[in-house]
Design an enzyme around this catalytic site. Structure first.
Site, PDB file in Angstrom:
ATOM      1  N   HIS A 170      -6.153  -6.548  -1.169  1.00  0.00           N
ATOM      2  CA  HIS A 170      -5.066  -5.602  -0.921  1.00  0.00           C
ATOM      3  C   HIS A 170      -3.937  -6.240  -0.114  1.00  0.00           C
ATOM      4  CE1 HIS A 170      -3.578  -1.495  -0.819  1.00  0.00           C
ATOM      5  NE2 HIS A 170      -3.446  -1.540   0.496  1.00  0.00           N
ATOM      6  N   SER A 205       0.822  -1.197   0.000  1.00  0.00           N
ATOM      7  CA  SER A 205       0.000   0.000   0.000  1.00  0.00           C
ATOM      8  C   SER A 205       0.868   1.264   0.000  1.00  0.00           C
ATOM      9  CB  SER A 205      -0.967  -0.039   1.193  1.00  0.00           C
ATOM     10  OG  SER A 205      -2.005   0.891   1.051  1.00  0.00           O
ATOM     11  N   ASP A 209      -8.333  -6.398  -5.199  1.00  0.00           N
ATOM     12  CA  ASP A 209      -8.091  -5.110  -4.542  1.00  0.00           C
ATOM     13  C   ASP A 209      -8.803  -4.006  -5.308  1.00  0.00           C
ATOM     14  OD1 ASP A 209      -7.097  -3.082  -2.975  1.00  0.00           O
ATOM     15  OD2 ASP A 209      -5.048  -3.210  -3.738  1.00  0.00           O
TER      16      ASP A 209
END
Length: 442
Positions: free
Chosen positions: A421, A157, A361
């Protein structure tokens, strides 16, 4: 002596303090590094625990969490790749099988890291990178046994954006003989490399998955266009605001789709909380969506209870995750800035760069990742794009592709199937195989 002076005394003491232990999970070590007079960063090391190789025969991997403000020593460790899960049971596909793991709570104020000055939080990537260079220099001096072991930076991320900047600075520091290590590559997982490309892809991606209708697509694209205009005007603070507004438009139109895995549903109370922006400040909502969710009550209890007791060196005035909100807020202006140019510089410096992304994601969807990759000025790009990806299989499902993979020179991309994610959390077996491939063990 005032509170600030007392805290600074504690800081000086704990900056020199480390812990170490040998357990059934292998050798561990941890400690603080004073990166500035009023700021200290916490690291936690697990030596590789392989039945067939000693740690000296395996790479060292540093894991950087996102947010900014999410804790690697907490979430990455106990929810994704560490030797134990949050219930302190052994993890089946822990990365300690294939590498020593270094978790660092960064930027300052994340996790167990802390500052004693409200003005000392990092404001931009340059400050994040500067602090990490100090930590890495100190770490490799304290742990010389790792100086000649291949060292990789893995990230997730917003951690990927930080990892790119850190990797470039590390290359330069090694060349200047300021940090002694064998830097071998950087891996960018579901990474916030080009925020605009991600935001622009949200509407079309959700529409293609039948999660938006025509009217919803039009509304989401309208907000995304505003984000683009703000970024093109150099108004990054406004772009962050509009990014939040785009998220809320998606939540309203999708009955609260989970940004981290579109095939799962947010709890009903969370959807209500996220879908109605607070009137006072949008950052409160964004923090709740993207940092607080990584500090679940169960993890908070673990880190501020049994783990704190085990580590023994956490200052009394520090609570794990207690400053994460301030970390997130202080990075507001930097949040939407792209770092595609840094990835280009890494490739030009012949650094091994890998990208991996979860199929499910949304916040950093694969469509957006592919978009920024196509903007690279790297000479090998055309060959990479014209190549065919290869399916990857795992022992538990030998007849079903767990991921697809493509590589050209020092750049590789992994498309991980049925993952959101947090790829290691969703597809642990494939993530471990990917680690071995990136670190040249397969």
């Amino acid at each position: 002596m005032g509170n600030l002076e007392i805290h600074l005394v504690f800081l000086c003491c704990f900056a020199l303090t480390t812990g170490t232990t040998d357990t059934q999970n292998g050798q561990e070590a941890w400690g603080y590094v004073a990166v500035r007079n009023d700021a200290s960063m916490f690291w936690w090391l697990y030596y590789a625990n392989s039945p067939t190789h000693s740690y000296s025969e395996l790479p060292l991997v540093m894991w950087l969490q996102g947010g900014p403000g999410a804790s690697g020593t907490g979430y990455g460790n106990f929810e994704e790749i560490g030797p134990l899960d949050k219930n302190l049971n052994r993890r089946k596909y822990s990365w300690v099988e294939a590498a020593s793991l270094l978790f660092v709570d960064n930027p300052v104020g994340t996790g167990y890291s802390y500052t004693t000055n409200a003005n000392a939080f990092a404001k931009d990537l340059n400050m994040v990178v500067s602090d990490m260079m100090i930590l890495l220099k100190e770490f490799f001096l304290k742990k010389p046994e790792f100086q000649n072991i291949p060292f990789y930076i893995f990230s997730e991320s917003y951690g990927g954006k930080m990892a790119a900047g850190i990797a470039l600075a590390l290359v330069q520091a090694v060349q200047r003989n300021e940090i002694h290590c064998r830097f071998a590559g950087v891996s960018l997982g579901d990474s916030w490399i080009s925020p605009l490309d991600s935001v622009l892809s949200w509407g079309p991606y959700l529409y293609s998955m039948s999660l938006l209708d025509d009217r919803g697509l039009e509304e989401v694209n309208s907000y995304a266009d505003q984000v683009q205009k703000a970024i093109e005007a150099g108004n990054y603070k406004q772009a962050t605001d509009l990014w939040g507004a785009t998220e809320f438009a998606i939540l309203r139109n999708t009955d609260g789709v989970n940004f981290y895995n579109i095939m799962t549903k947010e709890p009903a109370d969370a959807v209500v909380e996220m879908a109605v922006p607070m009137k006072n400040h949008y950052l409160v909502n964004l923090y709740s969506n993207h940092v607080r969710r990584l500090q679940k009550t169960s993890l908070d209890v673990l880190m501020n209870g049994p783990i704190r007791d085990k580590l023994k060196i956490i200052p009394s005035f520090v609570r794990w995750g207690g400053q994460s909100n301030a970390v997130f807020n202080n990075m507001e202006e930097d949040f939407m800035k792209p770092v595609i140019d840094i990835v280009d510089k890494l490739l030009a410096a012949n650094v091994n760069v890998s990208v991996f992304n979860g199929q499910l994601d949304l916040i950093v969807d694969t469509v957006g990742q592919e978009a920024w990759v196509k903007k690279l000025k790297w000479p090998g790009l055309s060959s990479f794009l014209s190549g065919h990806w290869k399916p990857l299989y795992i022992p538990s499902k030998p007849d079903e592709a767990a991921a697809f993979f493509k590589q050209q020179n020092n750049f590789s991309f992994y498309w991980v199937i049925k993952a959101g994610h947090m790829v290691p959390s969703d597809q642990g077996e494939m993530a471990l195989k990917m680690l071995r491939m990136i670190t040249r063990q397969e």
